[in-house]
Every structure is written in C-alpha cells, then in structure tokens.
Scaffold this active site. Structure first.
Site, short mmCIF file in Angstrom:
data_model
loop_
_atom_site.label_atom_id
_atom_site.label_comp_id
_atom_site.label_asym_id
_atom_site.label_seq_id
_atom_site.Cartn_x
_atom_site.Cartn_y
_atom_site.Cartn_z
N ASP A 47 0.84 -1.20 0.00
CA ASP A 47 0.00 0.00 0.00
C ASP A 47 0.87 1.25 0.00
O ASP A 47 0.61 2.22 -0.73
CB ASP A 47 -0.91 -0.03 1.23
N GLU A 72 -1.96 -5.43 -3.70
CA GLU A 72 -1.05 -4.64 -2.86
C GLU A 72 0.05 -5.51 -2.28
O GLU A 72 1.23 -5.10 -2.23
CB GLU A 72 -1.82 -3.96 -1.73
#
Length: 234
Positions: free
Chosen positions: A56, A128
């Site tokens: 992320d 992610e």
C-alpha cells in the site's frame, strides 16, 4: 488447501505479466496466500496481510511520484483526488483481474467454492501484497515498472481529476453550508474473512445506506445512494 504453485503452467501468463522472476519464491507464495489459508500456529504471519501493508505504501509513493511528473501544473488537491482513485480498492481489483491474480490465490478448497477469489477486496489486497513482495525481492525499480505499466490506462483515462462518491457528497454539503456528512456502521455480518458491512450516511436532512465487503466500500456505496437520491428531491 488449494495451492496453485507459481511455477505451474497455469501461472505462466501471470508470471510473464509480472515481468520479474522472484529470487525469494517464498515472498511470492506469501503474497498469494489469503488469511483463510494461513497457518494459525504461526499467528497467520504467513498470510499476505503484512505484505499488503507494505505494498500500500509502495503504491502510494510510486503513484505520487508519477502523478507529480505527469501533471506538473496541478495543485496538491487535484493530485490528491487522482491519487485516491488510483490507489482505491476498485482500481486495485481491476489490475489484479487483468494480470490473472485471482486464479493464483491460495485459499482453502471450501472457500474457493464460495467465490472468495472473486471478491474485489480480496483481489485488491493481494495486488497490494504482490507490490510489497516485488519491493522486498528487488527494490523500488521493479514495482515502479509494474505499477507504471499496469496503471497506465487508469492514469490516462480522465483528463480531469476524478472524485469519489464520498468526496462529491462532502463537496455538495459543504457548498450548501450543511456541514460534513455523518457515517455510521449499521451492521457487519458474515465470517471475519468474508464480511458484509452496511453503513448509513446522513447529510442535508436525508439518510441513505450502502453495502460492501469493507467499511470503506460500504461508505462509498452509501454516498452513491445518497447522491442518487438527489433527483428524487428536486
């Protein structure tokens, strides 16, 4: 447990799309391991959740760098709007689908039959995690190339900064001096790895509800529902 190996023929296209051969195959395996397939005796530390946390941040950094280069005349607010959409779960899920990630996810056989691999949040989280694994295996340049290649169409799609439903609702209410929208969680049902959230939003004297497989998704759905109701109040 269902464990499609990264070296299996079915994964050849997926590996080619990554454009990187992992030196540490364990990182790739971990990135593809949903928490439902993790080892409880290891406190599920072999799931992709920690890599998702890292990925992320890597995605946000690379995207912020890219947007700053691509839109040199835009102010911070406009760049922030673009960033929020490009790193949102919806966009991540689309990228994951495009590279064939769902078929590679490790989930228990029973969960595979329930369609867990096809859930947008599951795909987004794994995407992610994959970025995090690329970073740990090869440094920043490899995930940077991956992100710039797989997000290119999304970055080029809209010449104006996009806005999420929550942002549009907030702009609508603040523009009418009605204050900030208020969100409240109505309920959460389902197992911990496959929850269904219901969230209500109240703004301008009206309330609307939305449902999603994360609190954030439910809030966006509630904001969309509220905005859709504008036509009924005119």
């Amino acid at each position: 447990m269902s464990k499609p190996g990264p070296a299996a023929p079915a994964g050849a296209g997926f590996l080619a799309r990554l454009g990187h051969e992992f030196r540490d195959k364990g990182l790739l395996e971990q990135a593809l391991t949903h928490r439902s397939a993790a080892n409880p005796r290891r406190d599920m530390l072999d799931s992709n959740e920690r890599l998702e946390f890292l990925g992320d941040r890597v995605l946000a950094l690379v995207m912020a760098e890219w947007l700053s280069e691509r839109f040199p005349a835009e102010r911070e607010g406009a760049l922030g709007k673009r960033l929020s959409v490009l790193v949102a779960a919806e966009t991540l899920a689309k990228v994951g689908e495009a590279i064939g990630l769902p078929a590679m996810l490790r989930v228990p056989p029973a969960e595979g039959r329930t369609g867990l691999r096809g859930r947008a949040t599951v795909i987004a989280d794994a995407t992610e995690a994959l970025i995090g694994a690329l970073y740990l295996d090869a440094g920043l340049e490899v995930p940077r190339r991956f992100i710039r290649r797989e997000w290119a169409e999304f970055v080029a799609a809209d010449p104006t900064p996009p806005m999420s439903a929550k942002s549009r609702l907030q702009e609508h209410t603040l523009g009418r001096a009605e204050g900030l929208p208020e969100y409240r969680q109505v309920s959460v049902t389902g197992p911990s790895h496959q929850p269904v959230f219901v969230v209500a939003v109240r703004a301008g004297g009206r309330e609307a509800e939305g449902q999603g497989d994360s609190k954030r998704a439910a809030e966006q759905a509630a904001a969309e529902a509220w905005l859709a109701g504008l036509g009924d109040t005119k």
